[in-house]
Each structure stands twice: as structure tokens, then as C-alpha cells.
Design an enzyme around this catalytic site. Structure first.
Site, PDB file in Angstrom:
ATOM      1  N   CYS A  80      -1.257   5.748   9.043  1.00  0.00           N
ATOM      2  CA  CYS A  80      -1.495   4.584   8.716  1.00  0.00           C
ATOM      3  C   CYS A  80      -2.845   4.805   7.513  1.00  0.00           C
ATOM      4  O   CYS A  80      -2.869   5.805   6.823  1.00  0.00           O
ATOM      5  CB  CYS A  80      -2.261   3.405   9.461  1.00  0.00           C
ATOM      6  N   ARG A 133       0.848  -1.329   0.093  1.00  0.00           N
ATOM      7  CA  ARG A 133      -0.031   0.119   0.041  1.00  0.00           C
ATOM      8  C   ARG A 133       0.825   1.286   0.115  1.00  0.00           C
ATOM      9  O   ARG A 133       0.618   2.073  -0.774  1.00  0.00           O
ATOM     10  CB  ARG A 133      -1.159  -0.127   1.280  1.00  0.00           C
TER      11      ARG A 133
END
Length: 283
Positions: free
Chosen positions: A238, A180
Site C-alpha cells: 500500500c 493512487r
């Protein structure tokens, strides 16, 4: 004070003169939820068995507010958060131990919220519920009302502007999976990639296979290898400020203070004017 507690030490504390309040924060972010299917039901799991006396805390409703411009898990209204903590029996003079189903992310979010709002004694059960070897109960307790009143800290919290600046002037860690960060996949948010200057630091690498944290010295060496030196200003983000709290906790175990960007990638990527980097290079 250590930020985590072992199951054996918790068992001892629960029989001591000042037993901690227990908060069960079972939660999962799954692909099914992201796809619009029914979310994981942490309360249902709680009701099948939990640590004796533990009170369930709903991450989505009590540790965050509704998704919006501030990301998928923005800060909750502090009056609402404080009322939830008092209903759970949390008082300023009583220790608190938080646990989840073992991943540690949700428990860390609760730990961070309580610490950031001024509670002096909060720890996370290392390894979560799977580490507990004692009895479980199904009855739902009704604890005496606590007296905790949250007072937000003057440090420890980053907004988008501060996170972008810290990526240039300090160390900003990206706690998501490496793919990611590199922008190879993005299962949840509309844009793939990372904040320019941020360093890939998957929080899954802070723990053993059983979900317990690595020893403090190993964590210090890990963060040193990621560019954290003595005196470094460190921030973490995150996807939505949950797994990043887990990394902030890992840094605390290592003795390294760190700030949390709660909005994280879900907020950052929602603004097309914010820059995005892809690939393994921070820039």
C-alpha cells in the site's frame, strides 16, 4: 483459526475461562498529518472511552520505527515491540484481540505484527469499536507483565526486490485507492503510480459500509477475479504497510496466505532507479 471475531463472540470470550488481552490501536493517516499539521491523537480518543481492560498501543511508536529509507512505517525494533507487547499484558499462551476506531487498518497492522513474530492466537474485532455494544471505560489499566518474546517469521515478509519479482511471477496486490494506483493523485509520497505488474485491489472493497469484512466466500470470489488462483503466491503493498495489512487480513479470512511488503510505495518510490507504472494497466 479465524483471523477476526465478532463483537458478540468477543463479549462471550471476555466472560470465559481464558479471556483475551485487548489492544486498542486507534490511529488515522490524514491529509492534515501529511501536510505537517498535528497528527490525530489516538491515545486521547482511547482515554475518552475504550473496551474494559484494553491497553492502548501506539502504531507510530510501537508497531513501526521512524520513517526513513525503509518507508513511512518500517518494521519496529523487535526488542522495543516485544517490550511494548509485554507491558500490554501479551503472553504467548493468552489469546489477543485487537481493535481500532473502525477502519480496521491499524488493528490489522497489530494483528500482522503479532502473527509474523510468532503469537499463535490473535484476532481483530470485526468492525472495530463501533461494532461493540457493551460498556466502555475511561480508566487506564495496568495489566500484569506478559511473557511474549517476538521471533520474526521466515515467511510472510517482502522487501522491495522480492515485491518487484512477485509482481512478475505471482500476484502482487496494491491495496491503495484506485486513483493512487493509476497515478492520478499522490497526496503523500513523492512519486505517483504503482509497482509494474501489480494489480489494483483497494482494500476498502473488502468490507461492508460498516467496516466489517465481507463473508469469506465473497472475498474468495473477489480475489479470484483479481487473478488469485489456487496455489498462487500472493503479496500486498500500500502506501506504508498499514492498509496492506488490512488486505492481508482479508485474504486470511478468505483462506489465502499472503505476504506483506512493509516498505510499500513509500519505500519503493523513494528510489529513482526503481521503475514506476501509471494508468489502469498493471504494466
Amino acid at each position: 483459526m479465524n483471523a477476526i471475531i465478532s463483537a458478540s463472540d468477543l463479549a462471550n470470550d471476555l466472560t470465559g475461562p481464558n479471556p483475551p488481552v485487548l489492544l486498542d490501536v486507534r490511529w488515522q493517516l490524514t491529509a492534515a498529518k501529511a501536510a505537517g499539521e498535528p497528527p490525530y491523537d489516538g491515545r486521547a480518543d482511547y482515554e475518552t472511552g475504550h473496551l474494559p481492560g484494553a491497553v492502548y498501543v501506539d502504531l507510530d511508536r510501537e508497531l513501526a520505527s521512524a520513517p526513513g529509507e525503509g518507508g513511512r512505517h518500517p518494521l519496529p525494533d523487535l526488542a522495543h515491540f516485544g517490550a511494548a507487547m509485554r507491558r500490554a499484558g501479551v503472553s504467548s499462551g493468552t489469546p489477543v484481540v485487537v481493535y481500532d476506531g473502525g477502519q480496521g487498518w491499524a488493528a490489522a497492522r497489530a494483528w500482522w505484527m503479532l502473527r509474523w513474530t510468532g503469537h499463535p492466537d490473535v484476532r481483530v474485532l470485526d468492525g472495530g469499536l463501533p461494532a461493540w455494544e457493551g460498556p466502555l471505560e475511561k480508566s487506564v489499566p495496568t495489566p500484569a507483565e506478559g511473557d511474549f518474546v517476538p521471533e520474526p517469521g521466515t515467511a510472510g515478509l517482502l522487501d522491495a526486490e522480492a515485491a518487484g519479482e512477485l509482481a512478475r511471477s505471482g500476484v502482487l496486490l496494491d491495496a491503495r485507492a484506485g486513483e493512487r494506483y493509476r497515478g492520478e493523485v499522490e497526496p503523500i509520497d513523492p512519486v505517483a503510480g504503482h509497482i509494474p505488474g501489480a494489480v489494483s485491489a483497494p482494500t476498502t472493497e473488502n468490507v461492508r459500509a460498516d467496516g466489517r469484512y465481507l463473508p469469506a466466500q465473497e472475498l474468495r470470489e473477489r480475489f479470484k477475479g483479481l487473478g488469485v488462483s489456487e496455489g498462487s503466491r500472493v503479496g500486498v503493498y500500500c502506501g506504508s504497510g498499514v492498509s496492506a495489512a488490512h488486505e492481508v487480513l482479508a485474504l486470511a479470512v478468505a483462506g489465502i496466505p499472503a505476504e506483506l511488503y512493509v516498505g510499500s510505495w513509500s519505500e519503493w518510490s523513494s528510489d529513482p532507479d526503481r521503475p514506476v507504472a501509471v494508468g489502469p494497466d498493471p504494466q
